[in-house]
Motif scaffolding. Sequence first.
Motif, PDB file in Angstrom:
ATOM      1  N   VAL A 243       1.018  -1.698  -0.373  1.00  0.00           N
ATOM      2  CA  VAL A 243      -0.033   0.009   0.371  1.00  0.00           C
ATOM      3  C   VAL A 243       1.152   0.746   0.234  1.00  0.00           C
ATOM      4  CG1 VAL A 243      -1.700   0.977   1.637  1.00  0.00           C
ATOM      5  CG2 VAL A 243      -1.757  -1.472   1.224  1.00  0.00           C
ATOM      6  N   GLY A 244       1.627   1.141   0.716  1.00  0.00           N
ATOM      7  CA  GLY A 244       3.188   2.505   1.296  1.00  0.00           C
ATOM      8  C   GLY A 244       2.110   3.683   2.386  1.00  0.00           C
ATOM      9  N   GLY A 245       2.299   4.512   2.488  1.00  0.00           N
ATOM     10  CA  GLY A 245       2.309   5.969   2.773  1.00  0.00           C
ATOM     11  C   GLY A 245       3.110   6.165   3.842  1.00  0.00           C
ATOM     12  N   GLN A 246       2.635   7.186   5.103  1.00  0.00           N
ATOM     13  CA  GLN A 246       3.688   8.100   5.755  1.00  0.00           C
ATOM     14  C   GLN A 246       3.173   7.317   6.829  1.00  0.00           C
ATOM     15  OE1 GLN A 246       6.504  10.570   5.296  1.00  0.00           O
ATOM     16  NE2 GLN A 246       6.053  10.674   2.334  1.00  0.00           N
ATOM     17  N   ARG A 247       4.541   7.693   7.792  1.00  0.00           N
ATOM     18  CA  ARG A 247       4.266   7.236   9.220  1.00  0.00           C
ATOM     19  C   ARG A 247       5.677   8.016  10.148  1.00  0.00           C
ATOM     20  NH1 ARG A 247       0.331   4.801   7.406  1.00  0.00           N
ATOM     21  NH2 ARG A 247      -0.701   3.067   8.012  1.00  0.00           N
ATOM     22  N   PRO A 248       5.010   9.475   9.996  1.00  0.00           N
ATOM     23  CA  PRO A 248       6.473   9.913  10.744  1.00  0.00           C
ATOM     24  C   PRO A 248       5.790  10.380  12.220  1.00  0.00           C
ATOM     25  CG  PRO A 248       4.486  11.526  10.294  1.00  0.00           C
ATOM     26  CD  PRO A 248       3.761   9.971   9.072  1.00  0.00           C
ATOM     27  N   VAL A 259      13.393   4.337   8.392  1.00  0.00           N
ATOM     28  CA  VAL A 259      12.778   3.102   7.456  1.00  0.00           C
ATOM     29  C   VAL A 259      12.129   3.612   6.041  1.00  0.00           C
ATOM     30  CG1 VAL A 259      11.882   0.709   7.362  1.00  0.00           C
ATOM     31  CG2 VAL A 259      12.808   1.686   9.463  1.00  0.00           C
ATOM     32  N   LEU A 260      12.696   2.843   5.332  1.00  0.00           N
ATOM     33  CA  LEU A 260      11.938   3.286   3.974  1.00  0.00           C
ATOM     34  C   LEU A 260      12.134   2.150   3.144  1.00  0.00           C
ATOM     35  CD1 LEU A 260      14.667   6.449   2.817  1.00  0.00           C
ATOM     36  CD2 LEU A 260      12.608   6.767   4.360  1.00  0.00           C
ATOM     37  N   VAL A 421       9.661   6.730   9.865  1.00  0.00           N
ATOM     38  CA  VAL A 421      10.499   8.427  10.449  1.00  0.00           C
ATOM     39  C   VAL A 421       9.900   8.682  12.299  1.00  0.00           C
ATOM     40  CG1 VAL A 421      11.742  10.381  10.411  1.00  0.00           C
ATOM     41  CG2 VAL A 421      10.776   9.117   8.870  1.00  0.00           C
ATOM     42  N   LEU A 422      11.243   8.470  12.543  1.00  0.00           N
ATOM     43  CA  LEU A 422      10.385   7.953  14.066  1.00  0.00           C
ATOM     44  C   LEU A 422      11.817   9.377  14.722  1.00  0.00           C
ATOM     45  CD1 LEU A 422       9.090   7.674  16.882  1.00  0.00           C
ATOM     46  CD2 LEU A 422      10.565   5.308  17.254  1.00  0.00           C
ATOM     47  N   ALA A 430      12.219  13.558   6.596  1.00  0.00           N
ATOM     48  CA  ALA A 430      12.303  12.853   5.920  1.00  0.00           C
ATOM     49  C   ALA A 430      11.856  12.088   5.025  1.00  0.00           C
ATOM     50  CB  ALA A 430      13.646  11.370   6.412  1.00  0.00           C
ATOM     51  N   GLY A 431      10.570  11.411   5.155  1.00  0.00           N
ATOM     52  CA  GLY A 431       9.521  10.502   4.392  1.00  0.00           C
ATOM     53  C   GLY A 431       9.386  11.468   3.509  1.00  0.00           C
ATOM     54  N   PRO A 432       8.813  12.474   2.821  1.00  0.00           N
ATOM     55  CA  PRO A 432       8.534  13.419   2.342  1.00  0.00           C
ATOM     56  C   PRO A 432       9.678  13.567   1.234  1.00  0.00           C
ATOM     57  CG  PRO A 432       7.063  13.967   3.707  1.00  0.00           C
ATOM     58  CD  PRO A 432       8.461  13.309   4.568  1.00  0.00           C
ATOM     59  N   ALA A 433      11.296  13.986   1.909  1.00  0.00           N
ATOM     60  CA  ALA A 433      12.053  13.791   0.786  1.00  0.00           C
ATOM     61  C   ALA A 433      12.958  12.842   0.157  1.00  0.00           C
ATOM     62  CB  ALA A 433      12.687  14.280   1.641  1.00  0.00           C
TER      63      ALA A 433
END
Length: 440
Positions: A243-248, A259-260, A421-422, A430-433
Amino acid sequence: MSAPLQEPEAITPSSTPPKTPKVHTLGNGVRVVCDPIPGLQTVALSVVAGRGARAEGESRSGWSHLLEHMVFKGAGGRSAREIVEVIEAQGGNINAATGYERTSFQIRALAGGLDLGSAVIADLVQRPTLDEADLTREKQVVAQEIAEAADAPDDLVFELAQTAAFEGQPLGRPILGTPQSIGTATPEALSAWRASLYGPKTLVVSAAGAVDEDELLRLAERDFGHSADGDAPPAALEPAHFVGGQRPVAKKLEQANLVLLLPAVGVKDEAYFALRLLAEILGGGMASRLFQEAREKRGLAYAIDAYSETYADAGVLGVFAGCAAADAAELARVAAGEIAGMLKPVGEAELARAKAQLKGAMFMGREGALARAEQAAGQVLLFGRTLDPAEVAAEVDAVTPADLVALTERILAHGRAAMAVLGPKAALKAGPAFEAALFG
């Protein structure tokens, strides 16, 4: 007793490769594999069920892991203490592990300890007590384990990324479950779950080391050959979808943890070894591209590596890094750049080094009897047979630079990533970058 299981490894052969272990099938469907290792004075027995947390619905999340704990509280007339004492009295040890696709019960023992080890594991798998008072206490223990994982940044960040990658699916839920989901388990419900999880058609009995094949077959028939639990073939697992997505998650920490993840291939895919080599080239060691670029050249991270995680029908290519919060976004862009750089063919020397490293790691990982037993069981569950080491080595050696380019194109064609990103708030960019650098 709860470390996630890993996908089975394979090795490169020596100059005189050993005979590939034969798979025997008992009348009720239990499969048996024997891998004698000359010169050893110990034996490893691994009884592996081809089901784990991935078989759970949301309401049963964590039940497989909870059940693995519970069977050690009493089985076959032995108490929790007696289960471990009877094994340790003969110089052995006993353990277990729950993963997404498998649950494993393991015994290491001195030569001659196979008879007792087989009987004890058979009791755990087929005749656990499942006492209500024990279950109440064990729920508290597992709840503490869940809390401990949440307090460990380098555990939590992987869990967040996994959730983002496979949201709404069993692969996207933690193996430990939640206090709420394990709280609903009853002895009766766990007993029914055990019968489906550890049914004979899901079991592989695998032994390596100081073991005789005739003795193993006799013991397997005695201890596992008469169970009718879950007699019907296990239901097919739902296909996994990245699925994917951001978890900041902003948290007061000294360092940011990243983790990417990108969607990759499963262990049965023909590009499996290309994926392993891709991860090796990107971040498998100190000579890898990410280590050299991010740490050695730019000083952006102390720890950075790439890895692959594979399941039967799906997988991920991952990058993990720990860095200063102010460097997180730039580090993510560097990681994206190195991944995109795999769209150009690698040089023969770099590929040869990666192949040597991969085969070396596989060989070293196979040198223990327990690793051999686990590996054989995993291969039987995935492929219905054990794999010839020479066959596996040939598969690794056959990967070409063009194969790596094709796999990279396949990975990036999804246009999706899962990013966790934690750490301090400054790191959450970092995630959006990473996503912007990789996909625009």
